[in-house]
Design a protein around this motif. Sequence first.
Motif, PDB file in Angstrom:
ATOM      1  N   ASN A 170     -12.197 -11.002  -2.349  1.00  0.00           N
ATOM      2  CA  ASN A 170     -13.221 -12.128  -2.098  1.00  0.00           C
ATOM      3  C   ASN A 170     -14.168 -12.953  -1.391  1.00  0.00           C
ATOM      4  OD1 ASN A 170     -12.723 -15.374  -3.660  1.00  0.00           O
ATOM      5  ND2 ASN A 170     -12.813 -13.811  -5.246  1.00  0.00           N
ATOM      6  N   LYS A 171     -15.238 -13.487  -1.757  1.00  0.00           N
ATOM      7  CA  LYS A 171     -15.728 -14.872  -0.629  1.00  0.00           C
ATOM      8  C   LYS A 171     -15.207 -16.152  -0.654  1.00  0.00           C
ATOM      9  CE  LYS A 171     -16.708 -11.073   2.295  1.00  0.00           C
ATOM     10  NZ  LYS A 171     -15.927 -11.401   3.460  1.00  0.00           N
ATOM     11  N   GLY A 172     -14.495 -16.362  -2.648  1.00  0.00           N
ATOM     12  CA  GLY A 172     -14.886 -17.530  -3.251  1.00  0.00           C
ATOM     13  C   GLY A 172     -13.499 -18.661  -2.912  1.00  0.00           C
ATOM     14  N   GLU A 173     -12.900 -18.544  -3.935  1.00  0.00           N
ATOM     15  CA  GLU A 173     -12.146 -19.748  -3.767  1.00  0.00           C
ATOM     16  C   GLU A 173     -10.401 -19.333  -4.057  1.00  0.00           C
ATOM     17  OE1 GLU A 173     -11.692 -23.077  -4.485  1.00  0.00           O
ATOM     18  OE2 GLU A 173     -13.716 -23.453  -3.912  1.00  0.00           O
ATOM     19  N   LEU A 174     -10.749 -17.122  -4.810  1.00  0.00           N
ATOM     20  CA  LEU A 174      -9.430 -16.632  -4.114  1.00  0.00           C
ATOM     21  C   LEU A 174      -9.388 -15.740  -2.536  1.00  0.00           C
ATOM     22  CD1 LEU A 174      -9.244 -14.297  -7.384  1.00  0.00           C
ATOM     23  CD2 LEU A 174      -7.563 -16.007  -7.050  1.00  0.00           C
ATOM     24  N   TYR A 175     -10.493 -16.246  -1.542  1.00  0.00           N
ATOM     25  CA  TYR A 175     -10.319 -15.909  -0.469  1.00  0.00           C
ATOM     26  C   TYR A 175      -9.035 -16.736   1.042  1.00  0.00           C
ATOM     27  CZ  TYR A 175     -11.467 -15.161   5.130  1.00  0.00           C
ATOM     28  OH  TYR A 175     -11.553 -15.003   5.997  1.00  0.00           O
ATOM     29  N   ASN A 176      -8.330 -14.937   1.224  1.00  0.00           N
ATOM     30  CA  ASN A 176      -6.855 -14.714   1.771  1.00  0.00           C
ATOM     31  C   ASN A 176      -6.352 -16.081   0.895  1.00  0.00           C
ATOM     32  OD1 ASN A 176      -6.063 -14.711   4.268  1.00  0.00           O
ATOM     33  ND2 ASN A 176      -6.122 -16.967   4.582  1.00  0.00           N
ATOM     34  N   ARG A 177      -6.118 -15.221  -0.194  1.00  0.00           N
ATOM     35  CA  ARG A 177      -5.287 -16.083  -1.236  1.00  0.00           C
ATOM     36  C   ARG A 177      -3.544 -15.122  -1.814  1.00  0.00           C
ATOM     37  NH1 ARG A 177      -4.498 -22.006  -1.606  1.00  0.00           N
ATOM     38  NH2 ARG A 177      -6.427 -22.906  -1.577  1.00  0.00           N
ATOM     39  N   LEU A 178      -4.423 -13.752  -1.627  1.00  0.00           N
ATOM     40  CA  LEU A 178      -3.280 -12.846  -2.048  1.00  0.00           C
ATOM     41  C   LEU A 178      -2.278 -12.747  -0.812  1.00  0.00           C
ATOM     42  CD1 LEU A 178      -5.015  -9.674  -2.095  1.00  0.00           C
ATOM     43  CD2 LEU A 178      -4.285 -11.512  -4.546  1.00  0.00           C
ATOM     44  N   SER A 179      -1.013 -12.922  -1.361  1.00  0.00           N
ATOM     45  CA  SER A 179       0.116 -12.568  -0.408  1.00  0.00           C
ATOM     46  C   SER A 179       0.537 -11.246   0.207  1.00  0.00           C
ATOM     47  CB  SER A 179       1.468 -13.271  -1.463  1.00  0.00           C
ATOM     48  OG  SER A 179       0.939 -14.151  -2.376  1.00  0.00           O
ATOM     49  N   HIS A 180      -0.113 -10.284  -1.824  1.00  0.00           N
ATOM     50  CA  HIS A 180       0.373  -9.190  -0.128  1.00  0.00           C
ATOM     51  C   HIS A 180      -0.494  -8.490  -1.277  1.00  0.00           C
ATOM     52  CE1 HIS A 180       4.230 -10.015   1.044  1.00  0.00           C
ATOM     53  NE2 HIS A 180       4.622 -10.018   0.341  1.00  0.00           N
ATOM     54  N   ARG A 181      -1.623  -7.009  -1.093  1.00  0.00           N
ATOM     55  CA  ARG A 181      -2.303  -5.906  -1.033  1.00  0.00           C
ATOM     56  C   ARG A 181      -1.620  -4.932  -1.196  1.00  0.00           C
ATOM     57  NH1 ARG A 181      -8.049  -6.548   1.874  1.00  0.00           N
ATOM     58  NH2 ARG A 181      -7.239  -5.688   4.307  1.00  0.00           N
ATOM     59  N   ILE A 182      -1.306  -4.138  -2.013  1.00  0.00           N
ATOM     60  CA  ILE A 182      -0.846  -2.256  -2.351  1.00  0.00           C
ATOM     61  C   ILE A 182      -2.115  -1.452  -2.507  1.00  0.00           C
ATOM     62  CG2 ILE A 182       0.859  -1.032  -3.192  1.00  0.00           C
ATOM     63  CD1 ILE A 182       2.687  -3.636  -3.590  1.00  0.00           C
ATOM     64  N   HIS A 183      -2.572  -1.203  -1.533  1.00  0.00           N
ATOM     65  CA  HIS A 183      -3.026   0.403  -1.474  1.00  0.00           C
ATOM     66  C   HIS A 183      -2.291   1.193  -2.296  1.00  0.00           C
ATOM     67  CE1 HIS A 183      -7.088   2.537  -0.884  1.00  0.00           C
ATOM     68  NE2 HIS A 183      -6.512   3.253  -1.641  1.00  0.00           N
ATOM     69  N   LEU A 184      -2.145   1.140  -2.865  1.00  0.00           N
ATOM     70  CA  LEU A 184      -1.789   3.058  -3.661  1.00  0.00           C
ATOM     71  C   LEU A 184      -2.146   4.450  -3.737  1.00  0.00           C
ATOM     72  CD1 LEU A 184       1.391   3.366  -4.301  1.00  0.00           C
ATOM     73  CD2 LEU A 184       0.393   3.467  -7.447  1.00  0.00           C
ATOM     74  N   GLN A 185      -1.459   5.585  -3.078  1.00  0.00           N
ATOM     75  CA  GLN A 185      -1.887   6.537  -2.484  1.00  0.00           C
ATOM     76  C   GLN A 185      -1.459   7.302  -3.128  1.00  0.00           C
ATOM     77  OE1 GLN A 185      -4.754   6.268  -0.444  1.00  0.00           O
ATOM     78  NE2 GLN A 185      -4.549   4.162   0.787  1.00  0.00           N
ATOM     79  N   PRO A 186      -2.378   8.290  -3.282  1.00  0.00           N
ATOM     80  CA  PRO A 186      -1.439   9.471  -4.031  1.00  0.00           C
ATOM     81  C   PRO A 186      -0.364   9.766  -3.357  1.00  0.00           C
ATOM     82  CG  PRO A 186      -4.153   9.968  -3.578  1.00  0.00           C
ATOM     83  CD  PRO A 186      -3.739   9.194  -2.900  1.00  0.00           C
ATOM     84  N   PHE A 187       0.618  11.030  -4.107  1.00  0.00           N
ATOM     85  CA  PHE A 187       1.786  11.659  -3.303  1.00  0.00           C
ATOM     86  C   PHE A 187       1.150  12.175  -2.531  1.00  0.00           C
ATOM     87  CE2 PHE A 187       4.277  11.778  -7.657  1.00  0.00           C
ATOM     88  CZ  PHE A 187       4.757  10.348  -6.997  1.00  0.00           C
ATOM     89  N   THR A 188       2.605  12.709  -1.153  1.00  0.00           N
ATOM     90  CA  THR A 188       2.012  13.353  -0.546  1.00  0.00           C
ATOM     91  C   THR A 188       2.715  15.349  -1.102  1.00  0.00           C
ATOM     92  OG1 THR A 188       4.221  13.200   0.164  1.00  0.00           O
ATOM     93  CG2 THR A 188       2.559  12.435   1.766  1.00  0.00           C
ATOM     94  N   LEU A 189       2.533  16.762  -0.529  1.00  0.00           N
ATOM     95  CA  LEU A 189       2.993  17.480  -0.619  1.00  0.00           C
ATOM     96  C   LEU A 189       4.410  16.977  -0.724  1.00  0.00           C
ATOM     97  CD1 LEU A 189       1.233  19.893   1.614  1.00  0.00           C
ATOM     98  CD2 LEU A 189       1.359  19.819  -0.728  1.00  0.00           C
ATOM     99  N   LYS A 190       5.514  16.906  -0.059  1.00  0.00           N
ATOM    100  CA  LYS A 190       6.656  16.168  -0.318  1.00  0.00           C
ATOM    101  C   LYS A 190       7.200  15.138  -1.091  1.00  0.00           C
ATOM    102  CE  LYS A 190      11.304  14.109   2.497  1.00  0.00           C
ATOM    103  NZ  LYS A 190      11.468  14.164   3.502  1.00  0.00           N
ATOM    104  N   GLU A 191       6.601  14.880  -2.050  1.00  0.00           N
ATOM    105  CA  GLU A 191       6.641  13.706  -2.905  1.00  0.00           C
ATOM    106  C   GLU A 191       6.389  14.339  -4.010  1.00  0.00           C
ATOM    107  OE1 GLU A 191       5.779   8.908  -1.585  1.00  0.00           O
ATOM    108  OE2 GLU A 191       3.950  10.209  -1.790  1.00  0.00           O
ATOM    109  N   CYS A 192       4.975  15.452  -4.155  1.00  0.00           N
ATOM    110  CA  CYS A 192       4.883  16.543  -5.581  1.00  0.00           C
ATOM    111  C   CYS A 192       6.225  17.659  -5.523  1.00  0.00           C
ATOM    112  CB  CYS A 192       3.401  17.197  -5.079  1.00  0.00           C
ATOM    113  SG  CYS A 192       2.273  16.192  -5.200  1.00  0.00           S
ATOM    114  N   GLU A 193       7.093  18.384  -4.315  1.00  0.00           N
ATOM    115  CA  GLU A 193       7.503  18.413  -4.797  1.00  0.00           C
ATOM    116  C   GLU A 193       9.053  17.937  -5.220  1.00  0.00           C
ATOM    117  OE1 GLU A 193      10.237  21.992  -1.790  1.00  0.00           O
ATOM    118  OE2 GLU A 193       9.701  19.737  -0.516  1.00  0.00           O
ATOM    119  N   GLU A 194       8.697  16.619  -4.865  1.00  0.00           N
ATOM    120  CA  GLU A 194      10.312  16.422  -5.070  1.00  0.00           C
ATOM    121  C   GLU A 194       9.958  15.339  -6.699  1.00  0.00           C
ATOM    122  OE1 GLU A 194      10.271  11.899  -2.887  1.00  0.00           O
ATOM    123  OE2 GLU A 194      11.252  13.199  -1.277  1.00  0.00           O
TER     124      GLU A 194
END
Length: 486
Positions: A170-194
């Motif tokens: 965001n380039k407006g009023e929310l610029y640099n306002r996030l405390s954290h951003r989580i880009h959730l990735q797919p499972f790995t092979l190991k996680e699929c096994e679990e």
Amino acid sequence: MVNARITHMRRTNDLLIGRKNEQRILTEAFQADESKFVAVYGRRRVGKTYLIRKSLDSRFTFQHTGYYGGKLADELFEFCASLREYGLKEINKPKNWLEAFELLKELIRNSTEERKVIFLDELSWMDTHGSDFIIALEGFWNGWASARTDILLVVCGSVTSWMLSKIIHNKGELYNRLSHRIHLQPFTLKECEEYIRSRNIVMNHHQILECYMIMGGIPYYWSFLEKGFSLPQNIDRIFFAKDAPLEHEFDSLYAALFKKPKPYVKIISALAKTKAGMTREELLKATHMADSGNFSIRLEELESCGFLWKYRQYGMKERSAVYQLIDNFTLFYYKFLEQKPTDEHYWSNQINMPQVNAWCGLAFERVCLEHVPQMKQALGISGVLSEACSWACKADPANDIYGSQIDLMIVRKDQVINLCEMKFSGKKYTVTAKVDEELGRKVSDFISVTGARYAIHTTLVTPYGVADGSYAGSIQNVITADDLFC
């Protein structure tokens, strides 16, 4: 239209597989002594909502999910319905989002909970055409919530392009306002096994690998597997049977991720036709799309969603970067589902057929590209600074250049290059004289054209390792399927 709050969830237990770092971020944000704003984004079906609910134990002062396809009046009506569910009884119907967020403030003020957790899911669906949603969200956070110390605001959305442009970048009023951003990735092979073990489904590493080649690491897809069936039987049930649960997933996937999906599907369709990938210029020609900033944005969004892998060609500038289609399900769709077979047992009847064998080779390469960190760990170079890239050259007989394509090279700071060759096989792979010659030509071409002075280690990635033979000794490193599960 279907209310997005009524969502099909195939969960057989309450376990949260993997996601350790993501859980830590959400837990620490909940325990903080100041207000926090967390955005979670990623590919559809990857488990964003489930992560948030499990990590925060559904301790929500307020939760609301956007109404798919609704108009402004529909969205406001549903928002008010959620406010009532969470205890705000006296509500004057808001005319816009500014008034709606004032009602949310009232709900928060009335709350006696020590930590007020506000979870807004499918955020992009609330931002209907011409609404003031972003302005209202900015005002709620910047002008009110951030000044308090007791609020955790978590927002989430499947339309990744919207999340990136309106929230993350965001380039407006929310610029640099996030405390954290989580880009959730797919499972790995190991996680699929679990995951399948948590559901008491018995599969060996080779079967999990084959399943990953079809579904990738998308938990929702894996949730349709049922114990007591072989993998081919499960694939038939999920994709090829009459009224199969994922029969229409392709159209739903891109429509949910992008408000105008056609240009994105056009790019994906072009990349599905090539194994080696394309540069930006090649994609422009193949799609007949305009060379504009919008085209670049679409590529970035597809990459952020995990559909494309962008990598630099060794020795070339950024503009020569190659885009490859890496999404396993999309590759499977274009190969076998675009023109769906009438045979409901299609996959069971295709075992060892040439078309499937050819697809296996490409799909296995893509799985390897998704597990480069695991490959580096198997090579013992996790701590060595390195870059994954590709390389290609055209034939030049006058200079003894044969013409080569190298899909993956791991270029290391310690002056070594692992030239990776991915070969899918149901048994130990035999390095024949022909394969040995092809690898030798690739090394020769690379050194002749680039003048690289690094040591070149030919590295074979194959599920069961390499069989003993006259030419096996020419391979410097071998990575097996078991190594990809580390």
